[in-house]
Design an enzyme around this catalytic site. Structure first.
Site, short mmCIF file in Angstrom:
data_model
loop_
_atom_site.label_atom_id
_atom_site.label_comp_id
_atom_site.label_asym_id
_atom_site.label_seq_id
_atom_site.Cartn_x
_atom_site.Cartn_y
_atom_site.Cartn_z
N ARG A 196 -9.95 1.06 8.16
CA ARG A 196 -9.57 -0.20 8.47
C ARG A 196 -10.77 -0.96 9.22
O ARG A 196 -10.67 -2.19 9.67
CB ARG A 196 -8.36 -0.12 9.63
CG ARG A 196 -7.10 -0.35 8.98
CD ARG A 196 -5.97 -0.44 9.92
NE ARG A 196 -4.79 -1.00 9.84
CZ ARG A 196 -3.64 -0.42 9.14
NH1 ARG A 196 -3.91 0.57 8.92
NH2 ARG A 196 -2.66 -1.13 9.13
N LYS A 202 0.83 -1.36 0.15
CA LYS A 202 -0.23 0.02 -0.08
C LYS A 202 0.89 1.29 -0.12
O LYS A 202 0.74 2.41 -0.79
CB LYS A 202 -0.94 0.10 1.28
CG LYS A 202 -1.98 -1.15 1.48
CD LYS A 202 -2.75 -0.84 2.52
CE LYS A 202 -1.92 -0.95 4.00
NZ LYS A 202 -1.39 -2.05 4.41
P1 AP5 Z 1 4.83 -1.62 2.13
O1 AP5 Z 1 4.53 -0.54 0.68
O2 AP5 Z 1 5.68 -0.74 2.95
O3 AP5 Z 1 3.58 -2.26 2.60
P2 AP5 Z 1 2.43 -1.73 3.18
O4 AP5 Z 1 0.97 -2.43 2.62
O5 AP5 Z 1 2.30 -0.41 3.38
O6 AP5 Z 1 2.35 -2.42 4.81
P3 AP5 Z 1 2.41 -2.01 6.27
O7 AP5 Z 1 3.12 -2.77 7.01
O8 AP5 Z 1 2.73 -0.44 6.18
O9 AP5 Z 1 0.74 -1.77 6.48
P4 AP5 Z 1 0.04 -1.71 7.69
O10 AP5 Z 1 -1.02 -1.48 7.38
O11 AP5 Z 1 0.42 -2.95 8.86
O12 AP5 Z 1 0.89 -0.64 8.35
P5 AP5 Z 1 0.48 0.91 8.68
O13 AP5 Z 1 1.49 1.74 8.70
O14 AP5 Z 1 -0.45 1.26 7.76
O15 AP5 Z 1 5.93 -2.85 1.47
C1 AP5 Z 1 6.15 -3.98 2.28
C2 AP5 Z 1 7.39 -4.28 1.83
O16 AP5 Z 1 7.48 -4.89 0.71
C3 AP5 Z 1 8.71 -3.18 1.73
O17 AP5 Z 1 9.88 -3.46 2.20
C4 AP5 Z 1 8.55 -2.91 0.00
O18 AP5 Z 1 9.69 -2.34 -0.29
C5 AP5 Z 1 8.41 -4.17 -0.31
N1 AP5 Z 1 7.52 -4.29 -1.48
C6 AP5 Z 1 6.37 -3.46 -1.82
N2 AP5 Z 1 5.84 -3.87 -2.84
C7 AP5 Z 1 6.59 -4.77 -3.71
C8 AP5 Z 1 6.46 -5.72 -4.75
N3 AP5 Z 1 5.61 -5.46 -5.67
N4 AP5 Z 1 7.49 -6.27 -4.98
C9 AP5 Z 1 8.55 -6.66 -3.90
N5 AP5 Z 1 8.56 -5.96 -2.84
C10 AP5 Z 1 7.62 -5.17 -2.74
O19 AP5 Z 1 -0.30 0.89 10.26
C11 AP5 Z 1 0.66 0.67 11.36
C12 AP5 Z 1 -0.05 0.69 12.53
O20 AP5 Z 1 -0.76 1.93 12.87
C13 AP5 Z 1 -1.22 -0.48 12.65
O21 AP5 Z 1 -0.74 -1.72 13.17
C14 AP5 Z 1 -2.24 0.26 13.97
O22 AP5 Z 1 -1.71 0.05 14.99
C15 AP5 Z 1 -2.20 1.71 13.36
N6 AP5 Z 1 -2.87 2.14 12.41
C16 AP5 Z 1 -2.77 2.77 11.26
N7 AP5 Z 1 -3.93 3.08 10.57
C17 AP5 Z 1 -4.90 2.79 11.48
C18 AP5 Z 1 -6.21 2.94 11.52
N8 AP5 Z 1 -6.83 3.22 10.40
N9 AP5 Z 1 -7.13 2.40 12.33
C19 AP5 Z 1 -6.57 1.84 13.57
N10 AP5 Z 1 -5.21 1.86 13.69
C20 AP5 Z 1 -4.46 2.30 12.66
#
Ligand code: AP5
Ligand code: MG
Ligand code: ZN
Length: 207
Positions: A86, A11
């Site tokens: 979410r 994402k």
């Molecule tokens: P990346 O692009 O970083 O993946 P992502 O989908 O953004 O994964 P996240 O871990 O950031 O998602 P998340 O939803 O758990 O975390 P968030 O920060 O939103 O890619 C991952 C890896 O793969 C990277 O190394 C990249 O280089 C590689 N990659 C990507 N695409 C690739 C491809 N096509 N081929 C090869 N490699 C690739 O949330 C974190 C925390 O915040 C949550 O756990 C929660 O506690 C809180 N939070 C955030 N939003 C909310 C909400 N709406 N409600 C409640 N709590 C929330």
């Protein structure tokens, strides 16, 4: 528009590329929380434990931070949401804040997700996302763009990752039906090479 998809599905990577192309902001609630944690704001102190352990921040706090962000001038022409909504409650709140044109759900196998999350490195300055194998920086652990030392997210350990994946299934999966019923949802196979995934997204949003 918004991106749905489990942790590690890409994402943040795809939203950043699309944001650069379209010139509209990439709004990640996860990034907003991490920024507050780094600056040790009262909000950051409140949510730190939840983020580190892979739990979900309350809808109340999350909707408020999102509403404030979308109220800034740069979001007037549009925005790309990453990690919000979410829960059904958040989706309902969003529908009262603004209209969504596209919802894209990135799909990946669990094996790919785990490999991506455990190899991810992030830049604390520009937020650029790397991967030790698939998207390495030119110099190990140093950001190509600003020379900052890359870091591993605290929630990228196996225990937190498992919790995040379980919460995704329980709380966020129902949003596929929610946006599907509105005719806004498209699925994209996110397990493929980043350029291929991005091309498909460009076709969907027609740019
Ligand atoms: P990346 O692009 O970083 O993946 P992502 O989908 O953004 O994964 P996240 O871990 O950031 O998602 P998340 O939803 O758990 O975390 P968030 O920060 O939103 O890619 C991952 C890896 O793969 C990277 O190394 C990249 O280089 C590689 N990659 C990507 N695409 C690739 C491809 N096509 N081929 C090869 N490699 C690739 O949330 C974190 C925390 O915040 C949550 O756990 C929660 O506690 C809180 N939070 C955030 N939003 C909310 C909400 N709406 N409600 C409640 N709590 C929330
Ligand atoms: Mg992300
Ligand atoms: Zn950087």
């Amino acid at each position: 528009m918004l991106f749905l998809g489990p942790p590690g599905s890409g994402k943040g990577t795809m939203a950043a590329r699309l944001s650069a192309l379209l010139g509209i902001p990439h709004v990640s609630t996860g990034d907003l929380f991490r920024e507050n944690i780094n600056k040790q704001t009262p909000l950051g102190m409140k949510v730190k434990k939840t983020l580190d352990s892979g739990g979900l921040v309350s809808d109340e706090i999350t909707v408020e931070i999102l509403r404030t962000r979308l109220g800034l001038n740069d979001a007037i022409r549009g925005f790309i949401l990453d990690g919000f909504p979410r829960t059904i409650h958040q989706a309902d709140s969003l529908s009262k804040i603004d209209n969504i044109d596209h919802a894209i759900e990135l799909r990946c196998t669990r094996e790919v997700l785990i490999r991506r999350l455990t190899g991810r490195r992030s830049c604390p300055v520009c937020r650029r996302i790397y991967h030790v194998d698939s998207m390495p920086s030119l110099v190990e652990n140093i950001c190509d763009d600003d020379g900052a030392q890359l870091y591993t997210r605290k929630d990228d350990n196996l225990e937190s990752v498992n919790r995040r994946l379980a919460l995704y299934e329980k709380e966020t999966r129902p949003l596929s039906d929610w946006y599907g019923a509105k005719g806004l949802l498209r699925f994209v196979n996110g397990s493929r090479e980043a350029d291929v995934v991005f091309e498909e997204i460009r076709e969907i949003v027609d740019i």
